[in-house]
Design a protein around this motif. Sequence first.
Motif, short mmCIF file in Angstrom:
data_model
loop_
_atom_site.label_atom_id
_atom_site.label_comp_id
_atom_site.label_asym_id
_atom_site.label_seq_id
_atom_site.Cartn_x
_atom_site.Cartn_y
_atom_site.Cartn_z
N ILE A 73 0.81 -1.16 -0.02
CA ILE A 73 -0.01 0.06 -0.05
C ILE A 73 0.74 1.38 0.03
O ILE A 73 0.52 2.17 -0.56
CB ILE A 73 -0.95 0.14 1.24
CG1 ILE A 73 -2.22 1.06 0.95
CG2 ILE A 73 -0.53 0.34 2.68
CD1 ILE A 73 -3.32 0.58 2.02
N GLU A 76 1.94 1.92 -3.50
CA GLU A 76 0.99 2.41 -4.26
C GLU A 76 0.95 3.92 -3.92
O GLU A 76 0.63 4.72 -4.82
CB GLU A 76 -0.32 1.62 -4.22
CG GLU A 76 -0.32 0.28 -4.71
CD GLU A 76 -1.67 -0.62 -4.44
OE1 GLU A 76 -2.17 -0.01 -3.41
OE2 GLU A 76 -1.71 -1.76 -4.67
N ILE A 77 1.20 4.27 -2.65
CA ILE A 77 0.79 5.70 -2.33
C ILE A 77 1.95 6.56 -3.05
O ILE A 77 1.72 7.61 -3.79
CB ILE A 77 0.99 5.79 -0.85
CG1 ILE A 77 -0.23 5.29 -0.16
CG2 ILE A 77 1.09 7.49 -0.49
CD1 ILE A 77 -0.22 5.19 1.45
N GLN A 81 0.70 9.19 -5.40
CA GLN A 81 0.25 10.47 -4.95
C GLN A 81 1.64 11.06 -4.60
O GLN A 81 1.82 12.22 -4.17
CB GLN A 81 -0.35 10.19 -3.66
CG GLN A 81 -1.82 9.69 -3.89
CD GLN A 81 -2.66 9.60 -2.49
OE1 GLN A 81 -2.64 10.59 -1.80
NE2 GLN A 81 -3.23 8.51 -2.17
N ILE A 89 -0.63 11.42 5.53
CA ILE A 89 -1.31 10.08 5.59
C ILE A 89 -1.06 9.40 6.80
O ILE A 89 -1.90 9.09 7.79
CB ILE A 89 -1.17 9.17 4.40
CG1 ILE A 89 -1.91 9.49 3.11
CG2 ILE A 89 -1.52 7.78 4.66
CD1 ILE A 89 -1.23 9.00 1.88
N THR A 247 -8.91 9.17 2.87
CA THR A 247 -9.37 7.70 2.51
C THR A 247 -8.06 6.82 2.60
O THR A 247 -8.32 5.68 3.45
CB THR A 247 -9.89 7.55 1.15
OG1 THR A 247 -10.87 8.44 1.04
CG2 THR A 247 -10.35 6.13 0.93
N THR A 248 -6.85 7.28 2.08
CA THR A 248 -5.86 6.37 2.57
C THR A 248 -5.44 5.95 3.79
O THR A 248 -4.77 5.02 4.39
CB THR A 248 -4.64 6.70 1.61
OG1 THR A 248 -5.07 7.13 0.33
CG2 THR A 248 -3.54 5.83 1.70
N ALA A 251 -7.30 3.63 5.51
CA ALA A 251 -7.00 2.31 5.36
C ALA A 251 -5.77 1.66 5.96
O ALA A 251 -5.69 0.55 6.52
CB ALA A 251 -6.76 2.10 3.84
N ASP A 390 -6.48 -4.50 -5.52
CA ASP A 390 -5.62 -3.60 -4.62
C ASP A 390 -5.67 -4.15 -3.04
O ASP A 390 -6.61 -4.83 -2.87
CB ASP A 390 -5.70 -2.13 -4.76
CG ASP A 390 -7.07 -1.66 -4.48
OD1 ASP A 390 -7.59 -1.65 -3.34
OD2 ASP A 390 -7.87 -1.33 -5.34
#
Length: 500
Positions: A73, A76-77, A81, A89, A247-248, A251, A390
């Motif tokens: 994760i 992916e961030i 981003q 985050i 949102t992230t 998670a 994901d």
Amino acid sequence: MRARLAGANPAADFTASIVVFLVAMPLCMGIAVASGVPPEKGLITGIIGGLVVGLIAGSPLQVSGPAAGLAVIVFEIVRDQGLSALGPILVLAGLIQLAAGIFRLGGWFRAISPAVVHGMLAGIGALIVIGQFHVMFDAKPMSSGLENLAAMPGRLMDLSLTDMRATELAFLIGLVTIGAMLAWERWRPASLRLVPGALVGVVAGTLLAAAAGLGVARVVVPSSIFAAIDLPPSTFLSQLVNPAIVTTAIAIAFIASAETLLSAAAVDRMHDGPRSNYDKELRAQGIGNLLCGFAGALPMTGVIVRSSANVQAGAITRLSAILHGAWILGFVALLPWLLRLIPMAALGGILVITGWRLVSLTHARHLLRHYGALPALIWLVTFVMVVATDLLTGVLVGMGLSLLELLPHVRRLSLRIDQRHDEGESRISLNGVATFLSLPRLSHALEAVPGGSRIQLDLSGLRGVDHTSSEMLTDWLQRKRSQGVTVDMRGARSDLGLAC
């Protein structure tokens, strides 16, 4: 400080801290590489996890640091981003964890289906393996797990046995690292059982690269660890209200908390000392992730590999976790040049083995054997969705499927817990249906049973139990019996699924 370290055995904790430090160093850097960030980001998280979280943690022998379970994760961030988004985050995730601990929500994270958690970890493990496979070739992983998987045959077919380019040399180092790690773990002498295989693998790969003068990519770390700390930018506050950031963060907080508390429960089963305080552990993790966010480091969780090494090395108190953070700080502050000798392919090899071990088919077989097809299906679907889509989608789909376990009992979901405690003996009676909805209350009631020599557990009124509650009950029974407590059960039927 004295109260927190009461009962410490400085010699035992000192020895254990060295072992944990040796396990943590290559993993901190390797997980950072797998996350798509510089290795020093993982080291900073390891230092904070030891010096700060180790001091205030609610799980005495658990060790905190960067976790393979969050590498995907974070990758992916950073990809979607940018690295600058990681700080905000983690600050928000830390605040969420801190609030969850303050409002005593720790027990609810334990109510997450083990099938979902282990399916998630298996999916993460598979993604780490197929991603770090490319790092072993001195190449960067691609943007998705399926792309990495599709490119694997091409990497192998492009190898040349006659023309040893940098690609072949890096792959050779990765294979030597993996071979040395596995060989050591299989045949190491009893007198050296505490020397971790990951350390042996990294040393073997580094010595090969240095002795042969191989021109492969190596770890890049700054001359000062403090130079690696990225303080929040001027846009930090505005990022905190960005919907994608929020949102992230939710998670990250959810997954990190679930992994931490399940790890804490596993560590509790390894020793007979004080039990974990899950709400306190959540608060400590929240503070740790807040600090990691402000330092621009990786997120942290309680990690089972380092924690189990801590217990096996004979740790008595949290002093060992604190000291391991001090050793990481001292090493990177005084010997950064030594870290720059490590080939990236060696770290890739370590992470391939780490990821492979997360893909535990043993747990899937355990679910099928003891609890039937539905929990095993939940594990499989979560695993496939994490790899194919994901992490968050996989977890949400798995949790949605776990609701199916409520269907047979949808009209009678209540659970009554009756307790009576006399001197030397406790009587507990369960009536109704035990599901993950009642697990926090059931867990609290069982953990509150006073110490004694005998417990009578009456299950004759228990009409049903899902696999989440069944595993919790089984773990509690096994722990009590290992402590010498006699537990007499009445009404335990085979259809309840208790492995007693």
